[in-house]
Design an enzyme around this catalytic site. Structure first.
Site, short mmCIF file in Angstrom:
data_model
loop_
_atom_site.label_atom_id
_atom_site.label_comp_id
_atom_site.label_asym_id
_atom_site.label_seq_id
_atom_site.Cartn_x
_atom_site.Cartn_y
_atom_site.Cartn_z
N ASP A 1 0.84 -1.21 0.00
CA ASP A 1 0.00 0.00 0.00
C ASP A 1 0.88 1.26 0.00
O ASP A 1 0.67 2.17 -0.80
CB ASP A 1 -0.91 0.05 1.24
N GLU B 1 -5.12 7.45 0.49
CA GLU B 1 -5.53 6.76 1.71
C GLU B 1 -4.45 6.73 2.80
O GLU B 1 -4.74 6.94 3.97
CB GLU B 1 -5.94 5.31 1.40
N ASP C 1 -6.32 5.23 -4.13
CA ASP C 1 -6.32 4.10 -3.21
C ASP C 1 -5.27 3.13 -3.73
O ASP C 1 -5.47 2.45 -4.72
CB ASP C 1 -7.71 3.43 -3.18
N ILE D 1 -3.88 0.33 -2.67
CA ILE D 1 -4.43 -1.02 -2.74
C ILE D 1 -5.82 -0.94 -2.14
O ILE D 1 -5.97 -0.69 -0.95
CB ILE D 1 -3.58 -2.06 -1.95
N ASP D 2 -6.81 -1.10 -2.98
CA ASP D 2 -8.18 -1.17 -2.48
C ASP D 2 -8.52 -2.65 -2.34
O ASP D 2 -8.24 -3.45 -3.24
CB ASP D 2 -9.13 -0.50 -3.47
N ASP E 1 -12.35 5.03 -2.46
CA ASP E 1 -12.95 3.71 -2.66
C ASP E 1 -13.97 3.70 -3.80
O ASP E 1 -14.49 2.63 -4.15
CB ASP E 1 -13.66 3.24 -1.38
N1 LIG Z 1 -17.47 -0.27 7.91
C1 LIG Z 1 -17.17 -0.11 6.63
N2 LIG Z 1 -18.15 0.06 5.72
C2 LIG Z 1 -17.88 0.21 4.42
N3 LIG Z 1 -16.60 0.21 3.92
C3 LIG Z 1 -15.58 0.05 4.78
C4 LIG Z 1 -15.81 -0.12 6.16
N4 LIG Z 1 -14.60 -0.24 6.76
C5 LIG Z 1 -13.66 -0.16 5.79
N5 LIG Z 1 -14.26 0.03 4.59
C6 LIG Z 1 -13.64 0.23 3.28
O1 LIG Z 1 -13.90 -0.89 2.46
C7 LIG Z 1 -12.86 -0.95 1.51
C8 LIG Z 1 -12.85 -2.27 0.82
O2 LIG Z 1 -14.05 -2.40 0.13
P1 LIG Z 1 -14.63 -3.81 -0.30
O3 LIG Z 1 -15.35 -4.37 0.88
O4 LIG Z 1 -15.55 -3.43 -1.41
O5 LIG Z 1 -13.47 -4.63 -0.72
C9 LIG Z 1 -11.64 -0.65 2.32
O6 LIG Z 1 -10.65 -0.18 1.45
P2 LIG Z 1 -9.09 -0.63 1.68
O7 LIG Z 1 -9.01 -2.08 1.49
O8 LIG Z 1 -8.44 0.18 0.60
O9 LIG Z 1 -8.74 -0.16 3.06
C10 LIG Z 1 -12.14 0.39 3.32
O10 LIG Z 1 -11.83 1.72 2.93
MG LIG Z 2 -10.10 1.10 -0.38
MG LIG Z 3 -7.16 0.56 3.88
MG LIG Z 4 -6.56 0.87 0.34
#
Ligand SMILES: Nc1ncnc2c1ncn2[C@@H]1O[C@H](COP(=O)(O)O)[C@@H](OP(=O)(O)O)[C@H]1O
Ligand SMILES: [Mg+2]
Ligand SMILES: [Mg+2]
Ligand SMILES: [Mg+2]
Length: 353
Positions: A47, A70, A135, A137-138, A295
């Site tokens: 990341d 991020e 982002d 790494i998403d 995101d």
């Molecule tokens: N309570 C929550 N509700 C919704 N999204 C959340 C969350 N907590 C974290 N996330 C976000 O969900 C992203 C991942 O989405 P998905 O579930 O679609 O894979 C995470 O990105 P990162 O992995 O970049 O931190 C984070 O930003």
């Molecule tokens: Mg993300």
């Molecule tokens: Mg993250």
């Molecule tokens: Mg991320």
């Protein structure tokens, strides 16, 4: 005549391609160097490294632009071994096309410069001017388990997304491949890696995610839904990110029998944009959580340019002008434009809106 945002698009695509290369190296070669953030979510050396490489390219071409990213470097300033691990990766990851690598501005001068670049992503965002959302790494959880993840970059101008790029190293290259959630522990990279892009008003494309110069792109579009009952939902793997029992009820009310495909990251937006899935629902699990702009920014534009409509659960368009979060929105409903209203109506019935 060159088209609008042509340079921004090229920089963004190559920067994402280079950063994705770094993330793949982390996955294959290195211990992932996972540390916990304040909110207990994971962050890896991938990341931090990917964010540094993307910002270096943006800084080279568009030094006056603001950046909302991020990650932040605070922890790396006090943890020398972690910093060195990341610097080792960043300083040795290039595109293997000399011209493309030169175009991105070449190497970062040193580890301290790398930290400063990471912290260039601290803009508060807002409704004015040119702001990039990153982002690196998403779907970090997906990345760690060998599932889907995405390297995400978008340019907003006065609060509207103008350019969006998603690098999805673990999605099948073939736009027509069936929708798959996880790639499985013993599968190889063969046939995987897609770069999705869109520029406002110019449509959406996909191309193989490469390691050097850009491959030829082709237009993508959402699949028209003729029978709602045969549609497929995409949703988060993490039940804490999207309410999976609400989505099951919505599917039932729409007479959808296909199981929803669970995958991490904005790979969901890319998948529905190329017609591999149909509908992406992100249903709030808490009253207080605010979605982060990084995101959603790239995926929102890619889906809309592929013929989709993206709103929140109240039916409002996602509003990227409110700062680092989508403070004015709750959840996400993304579907082909022709059926979006029908889906939204059922979402609102089930959520009691
Ligand atoms: N309570 C929550 N509700 C919704 N999204 C959340 C969350 N907590 C974290 N996330 C976000 O969900 C992203 C991942 O989405 P998905 O579930 O679609 O894979 C995470 O990105 P990162 O992995 O970049 O931190 C984070 O930003
Ligand atoms: Mg993300
Ligand atoms: Mg993250
Ligand atoms: Mg991320």
């Amino acid at each position: 005549m060159t088209s609008l945002y042509a340079k921004e698009l090229e920089v963004a695509q190559l920067a994402v391609q280079r950063a994705a290369r770094l993330t793949k190296r982390v996955f294959h070669e290195k211990a992932k160097g996972t540390v916990s953030k304040d909110d207990k979510s994971p962050v890896t050396i991938g990341d931090f490294g990917a964010q540094a490489l993307i910002i270096a390219a943006l800084q080279h071409h568009f030094p006056a632009d603001e950046i909302v990213a991020e990650e932040e470097a605070a922890q790396l300033r006090t943890d020398a071994p972690l910093r060195e691990q990341i610097w080792d990766l960043v300083s040795t990851t290039q595109l293997d096309d000399v011209a493309a690598e030169g175009f991105l501005g070449g190497r970062i001068p040193g580890a301290d410069a790398m930290l400063d670049l990471i912290d260039r992503g601290n803009s508060p965002g807002g409704a004015r001017g040119r702001i990039w959302a990153i982002d690196p790494i998403d779907g970090t959880k997906g990345f760690l388990r060998g599932g889907q993840y995405a390297v995400c970059l978008a340019l907003m101008v006065d609060g509207d997304v103008k350019v969006g790029v998603l690098g999805c190293p673990n999605l099948p290259v073939d736009d027509a491949a069936p929708l798959t959630a996880d790639i499985g522990a013993n599968q190889t990279d063969e046939g995987r890696g897609v770069l999705f892009s869109a520029v406002v008003g110019q449509g959406a494309t996909s191309r193989p995610l490469g390691t050097g110069a850009l491959a030829e792109g082709k237009k993508i579009s959402m699949k028209p839904i003729t029978e709602m009952s045969s549609a497929t939902f995409c949703e988060s793997v993490e039940s804490g990110h999207s309410n999976q029992s609400d989505s099951a009820q919505i599917a039932q009310k729409l007479n959808i029998t296909n199981p929803s495909v669970r995958m991490d990251s904005q790979a969901k937006y890319g998948s529905i944009a190329r017609g591999a899935g149909d509908i992406y629902l992100r249903l709030p699990t808490s009253k207080t959580y605010q979605e982060k702009i990084w995101d959603h920014a790239a995926g929102d534009l890619i889906v809309r340019e592929a013929g989709g409509q993206v709103t929140d659960t109240t039916g409002s368009r996602l509003d990227f002008s409110r700062g680092r979060t989508l403070a004015a929105n709750k959840g996400v409903v993304a579907a082909p434009a022709a059926v979006h209203g029908q889906v939204l109506k059922v979402v609102q019935e089930v959520l009691g809106l």
